[in-house]
Design a protein around this motif. Sequence first.
Motif, mmCIF file in Angstrom:
data_model
loop_
_atom_site.group_PDB
_atom_site.id
_atom_site.type_symbol
_atom_site.label_atom_id
_atom_site.label_comp_id
_atom_site.label_asym_id
_atom_site.label_seq_id
_atom_site.Cartn_x
_atom_site.Cartn_y
_atom_site.Cartn_z
ATOM 1 N N GLY A 136 0.778 -1.247 0.000
ATOM 2 C CA GLY A 136 0.000 0.000 0.000
ATOM 3 C C GLY A 136 0.803 1.286 0.000
ATOM 4 N N VAL A 137 2.090 1.226 -0.322
ATOM 5 C CA VAL A 137 2.869 2.469 -0.470
ATOM 6 C C VAL A 137 3.297 2.570 -1.935
ATOM 7 C CG1 VAL A 137 4.997 3.688 0.178
ATOM 8 C CG2 VAL A 137 3.617 2.569 1.940
ATOM 9 N N ILE A 138 2.775 3.589 -2.589
ATOM 10 C CA ILE A 138 2.986 3.678 -4.039
ATOM 11 C C ILE A 138 4.074 4.709 -4.328
ATOM 12 C CG2 ILE A 138 1.774 3.856 -6.270
ATOM 13 C CD1 ILE A 138 0.348 2.006 -4.199
ATOM 14 N N VAL A 139 5.163 4.243 -4.901
ATOM 15 C CA VAL A 139 6.203 5.153 -5.388
ATOM 16 C C VAL A 139 6.266 4.963 -6.902
ATOM 17 C CG1 VAL A 139 7.509 5.119 -3.221
ATOM 18 C CG2 VAL A 139 8.063 3.456 -5.018
ATOM 19 N N ARG A 140 7.185 5.658 -7.549
ATOM 20 C CA ARG A 140 7.240 5.532 -9.004
ATOM 21 C C ARG A 140 8.535 4.816 -9.395
ATOM 22 N NH1 ARG A 140 3.872 6.603 -13.567
ATOM 23 N NH2 ARG A 140 4.888 7.902 -14.859
ATOM 24 N N ASN A 141 8.393 3.752 -10.151
ATOM 25 C CA ASN A 141 9.578 3.029 -10.627
ATOM 26 C C ASN A 141 10.076 3.725 -11.892
ATOM 27 O OD1 ASN A 141 11.486 1.232 -11.463
ATOM 28 N ND2 ASN A 141 10.177 -0.577 -11.383
ATOM 29 N N ARG A 142 11.236 4.339 -11.829
ATOM 30 C CA ARG A 142 11.761 5.095 -12.973
ATOM 31 C C ARG A 142 12.959 4.405 -13.602
ATOM 32 N NH1 ARG A 142 8.400 8.415 -15.213
ATOM 33 N NH2 ARG A 142 7.767 6.249 -15.276
ATOM 34 N N SER A 143 13.168 3.117 -13.265
ATOM 35 C CA SER A 143 14.426 2.481 -13.660
ATOM 36 C C SER A 143 14.573 2.268 -15.161
ATOM 37 C CB SER A 143 14.640 1.174 -12.898
ATOM 38 O OG SER A 143 13.497 0.373 -12.997
ATOM 39 N N GLY A 144 13.473 2.409 -15.907
ATOM 40 C CA GLY A 144 13.597 2.232 -17.358
ATOM 41 C C GLY A 144 14.080 3.490 -18.077
ATOM 42 N N LEU A 145 14.200 4.613 -17.379
ATOM 43 C CA LEU A 145 14.548 5.873 -18.051
ATOM 44 C C LEU A 145 16.072 6.080 -18.149
ATOM 45 C CD1 LEU A 145 11.958 8.364 -16.442
ATOM 46 C CD2 LEU A 145 11.664 6.847 -18.409
ATOM 47 N N THR A 146 16.454 6.895 -19.108
ATOM 48 C CA THR A 146 17.877 7.203 -19.329
ATOM 49 C C THR A 146 18.555 7.690 -18.036
ATOM 50 O OG1 THR A 146 17.316 7.854 -21.570
ATOM 51 C CG2 THR A 146 19.415 8.674 -20.725
ATOM 52 N N HIS A 147 19.719 7.133 -17.734
ATOM 53 C CA HIS A 147 20.529 7.453 -16.538
ATOM 54 C C HIS A 147 19.827 7.114 -15.218
ATOM 55 C CE1 HIS A 147 23.115 9.378 -19.340
ATOM 56 N NE2 HIS A 147 22.556 10.582 -19.331
ATOM 57 N N CYS A 148 18.661 6.474 -15.286
ATOM 58 C CA CYS A 148 17.888 6.227 -14.054
ATOM 59 C C CYS A 148 17.872 4.748 -13.687
ATOM 60 C CB CYS A 148 16.435 6.686 -14.217
ATOM 61 S SG CYS A 148 16.254 8.450 -14.397
ATOM 62 N N ASN A 149 18.801 3.970 -14.226
ATOM 63 C CA ASN A 149 18.642 2.544 -13.960
ATOM 64 C C ASN A 149 18.737 2.262 -12.454
ATOM 65 O OD1 ASN A 149 21.073 1.054 -13.158
ATOM 66 N ND2 ASN A 149 21.942 1.980 -14.996
ATOM 67 N N GLY A 150 17.819 1.416 -11.991
ATOM 68 C CA GLY A 150 17.746 1.084 -10.559
ATOM 69 C C GLY A 150 17.115 2.180 -9.701
ATOM 70 N N CYS A 151 16.432 3.119 -10.349
ATOM 71 C CA CYS A 151 15.926 4.267 -9.556
ATOM 72 C C CYS A 151 14.414 4.206 -9.315
ATOM 73 C CB CYS A 151 16.231 5.581 -10.268
ATOM 74 S SG CYS A 151 17.972 6.012 -10.185
ATOM 75 N N ILE A 152 14.037 4.580 -8.098
ATOM 76 C CA ILE A 152 12.633 4.841 -7.803
ATOM 77 C C ILE A 152 12.503 6.326 -7.440
ATOM 78 C CG2 ILE A 152 11.965 2.506 -7.107
ATOM 79 C CD1 ILE A 152 12.334 3.317 -4.198
ATOM 80 N N ARG A 153 11.352 6.882 -7.731
ATOM 81 C CA ARG A 153 11.108 8.289 -7.392
ATOM 82 C C ARG A 153 10.093 8.337 -6.251
ATOM 83 N NH1 ARG A 153 7.751 11.542 -11.495
ATOM 84 N NH2 ARG A 153 6.172 10.791 -10.072
ATOM 85 N N ILE A 154 10.497 9.019 -5.196
ATOM 86 C CA ILE A 154 9.662 9.061 -3.993
ATOM 87 C C ILE A 154 9.215 10.496 -3.738
ATOM 88 C CG2 ILE A 154 9.615 8.656 -1.494
ATOM 89 C CD1 ILE A 154 11.918 6.620 -1.916
ATOM 90 N N THR A 155 7.904 10.716 -3.722
ATOM 91 C CA THR A 155 7.374 12.035 -3.377
ATOM 92 C C THR A 155 7.434 12.194 -1.864
ATOM 93 O OG1 THR A 155 5.817 11.806 -5.197
ATOM 94 C CG2 THR A 155 5.352 13.552 -3.611
ATOM 95 N N VAL A 156 7.819 13.385 -1.400
ATOM 96 C CA VAL A 156 7.846 13.641 0.041
ATOM 97 C C VAL A 156 6.403 13.797 0.523
ATOM 98 C CG1 VAL A 156 8.667 15.195 1.862
ATOM 99 C CG2 VAL A 156 10.074 14.815 -0.191
ATOM 100 N N GLY A 157 6.023 12.990 1.505
ATOM 101 C CA GLY A 157 4.656 13.051 2.030
ATOM 102 C C GLY A 157 4.611 13.720 3.391
ATOM 103 N N THR A 158 3.574 13.428 4.156
ATOM 104 C CA THR A 158 3.495 13.927 5.535
ATOM 105 C C THR A 158 4.475 13.114 6.388
ATOM 106 O OG1 THR A 158 1.840 12.281 6.161
ATOM 107 C CG2 THR A 158 1.015 14.398 5.288
ATOM 108 N N PRO A 159 4.796 13.577 7.618
ATOM 109 C CA PRO A 159 5.683 12.782 8.473
ATOM 110 C C PRO A 159 5.176 11.349 8.643
ATOM 111 C CG PRO A 159 5.424 14.979 9.393
ATOM 112 C CD PRO A 159 4.498 14.893 8.216
ATOM 113 N N ASP A 160 3.874 11.152 8.830
ATOM 114 C CA ASP A 160 3.334 9.794 8.992
ATOM 115 C C ASP A 160 3.544 8.947 7.739
ATOM 116 O OD1 ASP A 160 2.537 10.237 11.518
ATOM 117 O OD2 ASP A 160 0.382 10.445 11.075
ATOM 118 N N GLU A 161 3.272 9.547 6.597
ATOM 119 C CA GLU A 161 3.440 8.807 5.332
ATOM 120 C C GLU A 161 4.912 8.425 5.126
ATOM 121 O OE1 GLU A 161 -0.230 10.734 2.722
ATOM 122 O OE2 GLU A 161 1.688 11.771 2.782
#
Length: 345
Positions: free
Chosen positions: A307-332
Amino acid sequence: MDDIVSLIRKNIRELNPYSSAREEYSGGGAVLLDANESPYNEPFNRYPDPVQTALKEKISGMLSTPAERIFLGNGSDEAIDLLIRIFCEPATDRIIIIDPSYGMYKVCADINNVGVDFVSLNEDFSLDAMRLLSAVSKETKMVFLCSPNNPSANLLDKAEITRILSAFKGVVVLDEAYIDFCGSEGLLPSLEKFRNLVILRTLSKAWGLAGIRLGMALADPEVIRYMNRVKYPYNVNFLTQVKAMEMLGSAESREKWIKEILEERIKLEGRLEEIGYVLKIFPSDANFLLVRVEDADAIYTFLNERGVIVRNRSGLTHCNGCIRITVGTPDENNRLIELMKSYPQ
Ligand SMILES: Cc1ncc(COP(=O)(O)O)c(C=O)c1O
């Protein structure tokens, strides 16, 4: 850039746009029998202001930019699509997009049958103006830049952007969706100097208003005039105009949220660094982090299934192995870190 208008497609220059009778009347208190609206259910029964006069005045004051340089749309995504439609002849003209960057530039180009050339950023995601300029062909009508860039989160170097603005004879669209998180004023002060510059801004990020869909393009008044001629007549609905007016009047909330998000981003970075399989956290000028991990696909799925959704960006140029995490609230953010720490290694 002497004549930005000559870059506009001929059919658009010759377009006879839709006009409403109400635009031809400037007095107050009129009996409105011109638009086949219902006379009941005020104020929702009326079509909204097609040129959003009050809202533009407010934004004009806030950005110290004349209203005639402001286009408002259904998110900045509308502006991206309109700009491609206004300037690029399908199956003939081409655009250049930095790589990696926001996906909608290519989607809009594809929908409009406009060819795309990608120019990769450096490995550290910085912009090389000379590389980009050497990719310009005689068909290149537009260049899309994004600063701070999505997904890499970094602000692009102003001198490199300016080099492109000076040398390129077409339109440079600079997407500043995340500019409010980095304390830079961006390229807005250069708008008058470069007639070929179009800046995109949005209320979807720092203003916390993604749900109302309000984005803007800031550009030469002639470009704005053509955007207004091509857009749907009532592209920004009444509820959006009302809510935006209300929120723009209370900039304290925005300031408070930005401060909290930036503080949380620093904390999040620190806690991610403690995790063994986190290999790199790229420097961020935005409200998200690009993070290289040992197995991005597995970690993305692990988080997603819990139930925690981040964005898998590993298919993009120079981003191999990368996930993108949006900053949420302290609890999130706590929930994310707890889960990431529980990932079996
Ligand atoms: C760089 C960039 N531009 C534009 C947008 C979309 O903005 P809007 O919500 O105003 O359409 C996004 C959304 O994620 C984005 O990342």
